[in-house]
Structures are given as C-alpha cells and as structure tokens.
Design an enzyme around this catalytic site. Structure first.
Site, PDB file in Angstrom:
ATOM      1  N   GLU A  93       0.820  -1.212   0.000  1.00 17.38           N
ATOM      2  CA  GLU A  93       0.000   0.000   0.000  1.00 17.38           C
ATOM      3  C   GLU A  93       0.853   1.261   0.000  1.00 17.38           C
ATOM      4  O   GLU A  93       1.893   1.305   0.642  1.00 17.38           O
ATOM      5  CB  GLU A  93      -0.859   0.042   1.276  1.00 17.38           C
ATOM      6  CG  GLU A  93      -1.898  -1.027   1.312  1.00 17.38           C
ATOM      7  CD  GLU A  93      -2.647  -1.031   2.630  1.00 17.38           C
ATOM      8  OE1 GLU A  93      -2.653  -0.007   3.344  1.00 17.38           O
ATOM      9  OE2 GLU A  93      -3.230  -2.085   2.934  1.00 17.38           O
ATOM     10  N   CYS A 106       3.007   8.325   1.818  1.00 12.05           N
ATOM     11  CA  CYS A 106       3.328   7.331   2.839  1.00 12.05           C
ATOM     12  C   CYS A 106       3.642   6.013   2.142  1.00 12.05           C
ATOM     13  O   CYS A 106       2.786   5.464   1.447  1.00 12.05           O
ATOM     14  CB  CYS A 106       2.128   7.182   3.777  1.00 12.05           C
ATOM     15  SG  CYS A 106       2.363   5.925   5.033  1.00 12.05           S
ATOM     16  N   CYS A 113       5.022  -7.556   7.924  1.00 10.96           N
ATOM     17  CA  CYS A 113       5.884  -7.041   8.994  1.00 10.96           C
ATOM     18  C   CYS A 113       5.969  -8.112  10.076  1.00 10.96           C
ATOM     19  O   CYS A 113       5.031  -8.867  10.294  1.00 10.96           O
ATOM     20  CB  CYS A 113       5.257  -5.767   9.570  1.00 10.96           C
ATOM     21  SG  CYS A 113       6.246  -4.978  10.851  1.00 10.96           S
ATOM     22  N   CYS A 117       3.162  -5.569  16.535  1.00  6.88           N
ATOM     23  CA  CYS A 117       2.407  -4.606  17.347  1.00  6.88           C
ATOM     24  C   CYS A 117       0.931  -5.009  17.326  1.00  6.88           C
ATOM     25  O   CYS A 117       0.366  -5.244  16.258  1.00  6.88           O
ATOM     26  CB  CYS A 117       2.557  -3.188  16.795  1.00  6.88           C
ATOM     27  SG  CYS A 117       4.260  -2.642  16.731  1.00  6.88           S
ATOM     28  N   CYS A 120      -1.953  -3.216  15.134  1.00  6.93           N
ATOM     29  CA  CYS A 120      -1.636  -2.905  13.736  1.00  6.93           C
ATOM     30  C   CYS A 120      -2.065  -4.020  12.790  1.00  6.93           C
ATOM     31  O   CYS A 120      -1.843  -5.202  13.072  1.00  6.93           O
ATOM     32  CB  CYS A 120      -0.131  -2.674  13.618  1.00  6.93           C
ATOM     33  SG  CYS A 120       0.398  -2.301  11.948  1.00  6.93           S
ATOM     34  N   SER A 215       7.770   5.204  17.094  1.00  6.09           N
ATOM     35  CA  SER A 215       6.425   4.767  17.484  1.00  6.09           C
ATOM     36  C   SER A 215       6.500   4.316  18.929  1.00  6.09           C
ATOM     37  O   SER A 215       6.843   3.175  19.218  1.00  6.09           O
ATOM     38  CB  SER A 215       5.970   3.617  16.585  1.00  6.09           C
ATOM     39  OG  SER A 215       5.879   4.070  15.261  1.00  6.09           O
ATOM     40  N   LEU A 216       6.179   5.233  19.818  1.00  2.00           N
ATOM     41  CA  LEU A 216       6.348   4.955  21.242  1.00  2.00           C
ATOM     42  C   LEU A 216       5.098   4.275  21.816  1.00  2.00           C
ATOM     43  O   LEU A 216       5.160   3.189  22.357  1.00  2.00           O
ATOM     44  CB  LEU A 216       6.671   6.258  21.978  1.00  2.00           C
ATOM     45  CG  LEU A 216       7.042   6.163  23.442  1.00  2.00           C
ATOM     46  CD1 LEU A 216       8.243   5.263  23.665  1.00  2.00           C
ATOM     47  CD2 LEU A 216       7.321   7.558  24.017  1.00  2.00           C
ATOM     48  N   HIS A 217       3.979   4.935  21.699  1.00  2.00           N
ATOM     49  CA  HIS A 217       2.652   4.365  21.999  1.00  2.00           C
ATOM     50  C   HIS A 217       2.430   3.898  23.431  1.00  2.00           C
ATOM     51  O   HIS A 217       1.393   3.296  23.718  1.00  2.00           O
ATOM     52  CB  HIS A 217       2.316   3.193  21.067  1.00  2.00           C
ATOM     53  CG  HIS A 217       2.368   3.523  19.605  1.00  2.00           C
ATOM     54  ND1 HIS A 217       1.955   4.724  19.084  1.00  2.00           N
ATOM     55  CD2 HIS A 217       2.779   2.796  18.546  1.00  2.00           C
ATOM     56  CE1 HIS A 217       2.112   4.718  17.772  1.00  2.00           C
ATOM     57  NE2 HIS A 217       2.622   3.574  17.417  1.00  2.00           N
ATOM     58  N   CYS A 334      -2.753   1.647   8.070  1.00  2.00           N
ATOM     59  CA  CYS A 334      -1.823   0.849   7.276  1.00  2.00           C
ATOM     60  C   CYS A 334      -2.141  -0.631   7.339  1.00  2.00           C
ATOM     61  O   CYS A 334      -2.491  -1.175   8.362  1.00  2.00           O
ATOM     62  CB  CYS A 334      -0.369   1.105   7.661  1.00  2.00           C
ATOM     63  SG  CYS A 334      -0.073   1.230   9.397  1.00  2.00           S
TER      64      CYS A 334
HETATM   65  N1  SAH Z   1       7.116  -0.052  11.517  1.00  2.00           N
HETATM   66  C1  SAH Z   1       7.208   1.369  11.560  1.00  2.00           C
HETATM   67  C2  SAH Z   1       6.465   2.096  10.459  1.00  2.00           C
HETATM   68  C3  SAH Z   1       5.132   1.589  10.019  1.00  2.00           C
HETATM   69  S1  SAH Z   1       3.705   1.841  11.019  1.00  2.00           S
HETATM   70  C4  SAH Z   1       6.766   1.872  12.912  1.00  2.00           C
HETATM   71  O1  SAH Z   1       6.343   1.072  13.730  1.00  2.00           O
HETATM   72  O2  SAH Z   1       6.897   3.063  13.172  1.00  2.00           O
HETATM   73  C5  SAH Z   1       3.309   3.545  10.931  1.00  2.00           C
HETATM   74  C6  SAH Z   1       2.677   4.075  12.192  1.00  2.00           C
HETATM   75  O3  SAH Z   1       1.300   3.683  12.304  1.00  2.00           O
HETATM   76  C7  SAH Z   1       3.346   3.577  13.451  1.00  2.00           C
HETATM   77  O4  SAH Z   1       3.468   4.622  14.371  1.00  2.00           O
HETATM   78  C8  SAH Z   1       2.360   2.538  13.931  1.00  2.00           C
HETATM   79  O5  SAH Z   1       2.530   2.230  15.282  1.00  2.00           O
HETATM   80  C9  SAH Z   1       1.054   3.204  13.605  1.00  2.00           C
HETATM   81  N2  SAH Z   1      -0.117   2.334  13.616  1.00  2.00           N
HETATM   82  C10 SAH Z   1      -0.203   1.030  13.280  1.00  2.00           C
HETATM   83  N3  SAH Z   1      -1.465   0.575  13.431  1.00  2.00           N
HETATM   84  C11 SAH Z   1      -2.192   1.601  13.864  1.00  2.00           C
HETATM   85  C12 SAH Z   1      -3.557   1.764  14.209  1.00  2.00           C
HETATM   86  N4  SAH Z   1      -4.417   0.743  14.142  1.00  2.00           N
HETATM   87  N5  SAH Z   1      -3.964   2.977  14.626  1.00  2.00           N
HETATM   88  C13 SAH Z   1      -3.098   4.017  14.697  1.00  2.00           C
HETATM   89  N6  SAH Z   1      -1.807   3.932  14.382  1.00  2.00           N
HETATM   90  C14 SAH Z   1      -1.344   2.734  13.980  1.00  2.00           C
END
Ligand code: SAH
Length: 348
Positions: A93, A106, A113, A117, A120, A215-217, A334
């Site tokens: 994508e 993007c 992957c 996470c 995701c 991507s801290l979260h 994504c």
């Molecule tokens: N692997 C890399 C880049 C791809 S993900 C990373 O982890 O940064 C791009 C961003 O989207 C990351 O910050 C990821 O955590 C976030 N993301 C993934 N799924 C998501 C969701 N369901 N809602 C919001 N953000 C999400």
C-alpha cells in the site's frame, strides 16, 4: 542468470555495469535520468540510446514497474490510496495525502511485517519479504504517474519496519536524494520505527538529514510489553537512551508517535508518565486516535479524552499535536487494504 534490477542501482553502480558492457561513460547518466528523473516505464522510451543497447538492457534486466491493483480516492479530502501489485504478485500500500504545503506520500518498506504490534493490521500475516530499493522508488514514481501530482515529502510509515530492511532502505534514500535522480532532499523524508535500537544506532552513524519518528505508543514497559513485542527486546529505557544519543550526534529533533487506545494508554496518569519520560528532550509528540482494526478489538477514546491528553502534555511542557485524520472513508490505516484484498482473493 538472474536479471538485473536497474532501478535499484546507484549512478556509480550503473556506471560500472555499463562500462562492463563496453558503453561510453556518458550512457549511465542517460539511463539513470530516464529511470529516476523522467521515470519512464520501458526501455523503448529511452530514445537517446541506440536500439541495440535498449534491446540488450531489456534482455539482461528489467525496470521495476508497479501495477495498480486498486486505487481509492477519498471524497472527504482527496487522499489517494494505492494497492500496488509487485512482479511476484505480492501487494503493498502507498498513500498520497494532500496538504497545503504540498503532497506527502506514505510508503511501505516491506511486504508484511514481523514486529507484531498488537493494534496494527500490517503485521497480522507476518513478514513475507523485504522490498527492494527499486520497489520503494517505484511507489513514489507510480504514485506521481497515477495521480498526476508531484510528491513533495515522503514518510516511511506504510507497511513494514524500515529499520528491519536497513540496507535496502539506505540504498533507496541514496537514489531518491541523488541530484542526478529525483533529487528529493532528505529534509523532506521521515523514517518511522517501532524502536529497533540497533538500527537507530546504525542510522545515527549515517548522519542523514531525515526526521526520525519513534512509534512509542506507551509511557512505560508494562503497557508497551503488552502492545508492542519489540519492547521485550529493547525496553523503554534503552529506547530513550538511543533517542537521546541520536539527538546528541545528529542534532535532529525526534518525533514521537503515540496512538491513543481507549482505556489502555490514554489515561491522565499515562500523560503524566509520558511527559516525565520525554522531559528535557527536544521532540514533538504526534497523537493519533487509534484506528480500530477488526481483528484487534481496540477502540479509540472519545474526542474529549484525546483533547484532554494533548492539553495535559502541553501543560507539562511537551509539544504535542493531534494528527488530523485523512482518508477516513477509504480504510487508510496501514495494512488494511492489503489485508482486505487478500481475504477477498481467498474467498474467490
Ligand atoms: N514499523 C514502523 C512504520 C510503520 S507503522 C513503525 O512502527 O513506526 C506507521 C505508524 O502507524 C506507526 O506509528 C504505527 O505504530 C502506527 N499504527 C499502526 N497501526 C495503527 C492503528 N491501528 N492505529 C493508529 N496507528 C497505527
């Protein structure tokens, strides 16, 4: 014999290759310009090359060109989402977002992957393979061709973990920013990682001008261990140390992504802990209301709770914005489009 992937070669590599083919020195520049400036899709379009050379190039190698498997355009904001099909049939994508200051693209860095996470969609089927430099470049070129728009900035935030495909991503960035190619300054590129600390140190040594996004979260190991398996390998303290080192060495301010998940990481105590964690670090926090993914069961908090979280961070001295959502009518989170297309194919 394996065929040559010309679009993945730097100008220097192309010079060596064409030299070995007995071509004059200026040919490499011509081919490179057709591939990366004019962005043609066939050898026949390379009209200043002798026919014999065009034939030989086509015989010994190929130009990576993506097929558009699907294209969705948001009626709300003009966001365009592409499902591109690769030579081996895999799909990825790419999303074109329109902003006042220019178009941002993007892009994906892997097919699938393996980071796992748990909010995701990209990671649900695991990692299939890395993308080649040409496949990442072609995301940019095909998006421009198919939309008629110019790409002004790029974020490596699509499917995949860019630091898990380190060498190809570096080669992609080198070609992308080369003056003889598309010449896109790395100041207009962001690379997002879930926190592969060894990759952050490798990237640091390159001293690139790009923006590193983390991507801290989660504000602590307890929450992050639950949502992001990478945290078991590199915990929050190790990640933060790597971020501080990265800033010290490169002088580039880091951007932190924080997807707000209702009841999981969006409580007042989480904001407080996050502020304490980032205190004194030149950074910016991007708050993203989590995109609910069917298989995951997570929900976003209310609009009010998101605003409250942001205000609380600001009060504690942390620069934070809530990311404006684009393309919410076209499944823009994504990995969701690729997954939907795969599921449809299985049902057929
Ligand atoms: N692997 C890399 C880049 C791809 S993900 C990373 O982890 O940064 C791009 C961003 O989207 C990351 O910050 C990821 O955590 C976030 N993301 C993934 N799924 C998501 C969701 N369901 N809602 C919001 N953000 C999400």
């Amino acid at each position: 014999m394996t065929k040559i992937d010309y679009k993945s070669l730097t100008l220097g590599e192309l010079k060596t290759l064409l030299g070995e083919m007995g071509q004059p020195a200026f040919r490499a520049g011509q081919v490179y310009s057709w591939l990366h400036q004019k962005q043609v899709t066939s050898f026949e379009e390379m009209t200043n090359l002798p026919q014999a050379l065009r034939d030989r190039l086509a015989q010994e190698g190929y130009i990576t060109v993506h097929k558009v498997a699907r294209k969705l355009v948001s009626k709300l904001d003009g966001t365009q989402k592409f499902l591109f099909q690769l030579r081996d049939g895999n799909c990825i994508e790419t999303v074109l977002m329109k902003y006042k200051h220019g178009n941002s693209l993007c892009i994906s860095s892997q097919v699938g992957c393996r980071m796992g996470c748990n909010f995701c969609a990209s990671t649900l089927g695991g990692l299939v393979r890395n993308l080649t430099p040409s496949e990442m470049l072609e995301e940019v070129y095909a998006a421009q061709r198919e939309s008629g728009e110019k790409v002004a900035s790029i974020v490596l935030m699509g499917i995949g973990e860019p630091l898990d495909n380190f060498d190809n991503v570096m080669q992609f960035l080198e070609i992308l920013s080369s003056p003889e190619g598309m010449n896109l300054s790395l100041r207009h590129v962001s690379l997002s990682t879930c926190g592969l600390v060894d990759g952050i140190y490798k990237l640091m040594e390159k001293k690139l001008q790009l923006t590193l996004s983390i991507s801290l979260h989660a504000p602590n190991d307890e929450i992050r261990n639950r949502t992001m398996p990478v945290n078991k390998k590199y915990n929050v303290a190790e990640l933060m140390k790597a971020c501080r080192d990265y800033f010290r060495v490169t002088g580039r301010r880091i951007s932190f992504e924080y997807a707000l998940i209702g009841g999981v990481n969006d409580r007042p105590q989480d904001a407080k802990e996050l502020a304490a964690l980032l205190k004194g670090m030149p950074c910016h926090v991007n708050l993203i209301p989590v995109n609910p993914v069917k298989e995951r069961g997570y929900q976003r908090g209310s609009r009010e709770s998101i605003a409250r979280f942001q205000q609380q961070l600001e009060k504690l001295g942390i620069n934070a914005t809530v990311r404006r959502e684009l393309g919410s009518d076209i499944n823009a989170a994504c990995g969701q489009l690729r997954r939907a297309a795969e599921q449809e194919a299985q049902q057929r």
